[in-house]
Structure formats: structure tokens, C-alpha cells
Design a protein around this motif. Sequence first.
Motif, short mmCIF file in Angstrom:
data_model
loop_
_atom_site.label_atom_id
_atom_site.label_comp_id
_atom_site.label_asym_id
_atom_site.label_seq_id
_atom_site.Cartn_x
_atom_site.Cartn_y
_atom_site.Cartn_z
N MET A 64 0.78 -1.24 -0.12
CA MET A 64 -0.07 0.14 0.00
C MET A 64 0.89 1.27 -0.15
SD MET A 64 -3.05 1.15 2.76
CE MET A 64 -3.52 -0.58 2.70
N VAL A 65 0.71 2.32 -0.90
CA VAL A 65 1.31 3.33 -1.00
C VAL A 65 0.54 4.65 -0.79
CG1 VAL A 65 2.82 4.66 -2.63
CG2 VAL A 65 2.91 2.28 -2.66
N PRO A 66 0.88 5.43 0.10
CA PRO A 66 -0.02 6.72 0.51
C PRO A 66 -0.08 7.57 -0.68
CG PRO A 66 1.47 6.44 2.27
CD PRO A 66 1.93 5.18 1.17
N VAL A 67 -0.97 8.34 -1.24
CA VAL A 67 -1.08 9.30 -2.03
C VAL A 67 -1.63 10.43 -1.59
CG1 VAL A 67 -1.40 7.49 -4.03
CG2 VAL A 67 -3.50 8.47 -2.94
N GLY A 68 -2.02 10.56 -0.54
CA GLY A 68 -2.35 11.71 0.17
C GLY A 68 -2.83 11.66 1.38
N VAL A 69 -3.41 12.86 2.15
CA VAL A 69 -3.89 13.09 3.14
C VAL A 69 -4.93 14.21 3.26
CG1 VAL A 69 -3.48 13.84 5.91
CG2 VAL A 69 -1.74 12.81 4.59
N GLY A 70 -6.18 13.79 3.74
CA GLY A 70 -7.43 14.35 3.73
C GLY A 70 -7.90 14.94 4.94
N ARG A 71 -8.73 15.93 5.08
CA ARG A 71 -9.18 16.35 6.47
C ARG A 71 -10.89 16.02 6.08
NH1 ARG A 71 -7.09 20.94 7.83
NH2 ARG A 71 -5.56 19.86 9.28
N VAL A 72 -11.44 15.37 6.94
CA VAL A 72 -13.00 15.00 6.82
C VAL A 72 -13.68 16.30 7.10
CG1 VAL A 72 -14.99 13.76 7.64
CG2 VAL A 72 -12.66 12.52 7.17
N THR A 73 -14.57 16.77 6.16
CA THR A 73 -15.45 18.10 6.36
C THR A 73 -16.81 17.58 6.65
OG1 THR A 73 -15.73 18.16 3.73
CG2 THR A 73 -13.67 19.38 5.13
N GLU A 74 -17.45 16.65 6.04
CA GLU A 74 -18.59 16.07 6.12
C GLU A 74 -18.95 14.75 5.92
OE1 GLU A 74 -22.74 17.26 3.54
OE2 GLU A 74 -21.09 18.44 3.18
N LEU A 75 -19.80 14.14 6.63
CA LEU A 75 -20.27 12.74 6.73
C LEU A 75 -21.60 12.65 6.26
CD1 LEU A 75 -19.13 11.63 10.17
CD2 LEU A 75 -17.91 11.19 8.25
N GLN A 76 -21.85 11.84 5.07
CA GLN A 76 -22.97 11.71 4.42
C GLN A 76 -23.34 10.13 4.69
OE1 GLN A 76 -22.89 13.27 0.48
NE2 GLN A 76 -22.65 15.26 1.27
N ARG A 77 -24.70 9.70 4.07
CA ARG A 77 -25.10 8.43 4.47
C ARG A 77 -24.31 7.58 3.44
NH1 ARG A 77 -30.04 5.87 5.89
NH2 ARG A 77 -30.37 3.95 4.80
N ARG A 78 -23.79 7.72 2.30
CA ARG A 78 -22.94 6.63 1.59
C ARG A 78 -21.63 7.22 1.32
NH1 ARG A 78 -25.40 2.40 -0.38
NH2 ARG A 78 -23.98 2.55 -2.29
N GLN A 79 -21.15 8.28 1.64
CA GLN A 79 -19.97 8.85 1.48
C GLN A 79 -19.33 9.74 2.46
OE1 GLN A 79 -20.12 11.07 -2.33
NE2 GLN A 79 -21.14 12.63 -1.45
N VAL A 80 -17.95 9.86 2.45
CA VAL A 80 -17.33 10.94 3.38
C VAL A 80 -16.59 11.98 2.35
CG1 VAL A 80 -15.54 11.21 5.12
CG2 VAL A 80 -17.02 9.29 5.14
N LEU A 81 -16.88 13.28 2.62
CA LEU A 81 -16.27 14.38 1.91
C LEU A 81 -15.02 14.86 2.96
CD1 LEU A 81 -19.39 16.31 0.76
CD2 LEU A 81 -18.29 14.57 -0.49
N ALA A 82 -14.15 15.27 2.03
CA ALA A 82 -12.65 15.72 2.77
C ALA A 82 -11.97 16.56 1.72
CB ALA A 82 -11.88 14.54 2.98
N ASP A 83 -11.46 17.67 2.58
CA ASP A 83 -10.39 18.41 1.87
C ASP A 83 -9.07 17.65 1.66
OD1 ASP A 83 -12.14 20.28 1.52
OD2 ASP A 83 -11.74 21.40 3.38
N VAL A 84 -8.38 17.60 0.63
CA VAL A 84 -6.99 17.12 0.49
C VAL A 84 -6.01 18.24 0.97
CG1 VAL A 84 -5.17 16.46 -1.06
CG2 VAL A 84 -7.71 15.66 -1.40
N ILE A 85 -5.33 17.81 1.89
CA ILE A 85 -4.39 18.72 2.80
C ILE A 85 -3.00 18.53 2.19
CG2 ILE A 85 -5.95 19.40 4.56
CD1 ILE A 85 -4.53 17.76 6.38
N MET A 86 -2.56 17.27 1.79
CA MET A 86 -1.37 16.85 1.32
C MET A 86 -1.51 16.00 0.31
SD MET A 86 1.48 16.50 4.56
CE MET A 86 0.22 15.94 5.92
N GLN A 87 -0.70 15.96 -0.99
CA GLN A 87 -0.88 15.00 -2.00
C GLN A 87 0.45 14.69 -2.25
OE1 GLN A 87 -3.30 16.57 -5.18
NE2 GLN A 87 -2.89 14.59 -6.55
N PHE A 88 0.59 13.21 -2.46
CA PHE A 88 2.04 12.69 -2.85
C PHE A 88 2.16 12.05 -4.19
CE2 PHE A 88 1.18 11.63 1.81
CZ PHE A 88 1.65 12.97 2.21
#
Length: 83
Positions: free
Chosen positions: A1-25
Motif C-alpha cells: 500500500m502506497v499513500p497518495v495523500g492526506v485528507g481532512r474530513v469535512t462532512e459525513l453523508q449516508r453513503r460517502q465521506v467528504l474531505a479536503d485534500v491537505i497533502m498530496q504525494f
Amino acid sequence: MVPVGVGRVTELQRRQVLADVIMQFGRIHDGHLALPLEPFKDPVRYADAGGWRLEGVVIAERDLHVLAGPQQIVFINRGRADG
């Protein structure tokens, strides 16, 4: 497994989680797996008066490079229990 980024969760929805990408590799694509990020503990910050430091041995490299450089990912023989 290779990390490609880091996100900060901004909103929880019923079938998805929304996040802002704060670091991208690397490229982040729809369908990539998201995992919780464990807190990073800087060993220097937790050093005692005796000057404790974490030492380890590189056991593998993610990508083979002739010269080591910044942001190169290596694996060492220390784990979560070591900080």
C-alpha cells in the motif's frame, strides 16, 4: 500500500465521506481506499533528559534510487510500539 495523500474530513453523508485534500504525494483517483491516519509523534519532542532518540535500520525502499533524496519513502525495522 502506497499513500497518495492526506485528507481532512469535512462532512459525513449516508453513503460517502467528504474531505479536503491537505497533502498530496501522487494522483488521487475515485475509488481509492481511505484509512484513518495515525497521530505522528515526533521522537525529538518526546526525548527525555538523557537525550533518547529512535534508531533503526532501513530494510527496504519503496522506489529504487541511486542517490537518497527528500521525500523518499523507506521502511525501517521499528514499529508503532517504538513510537
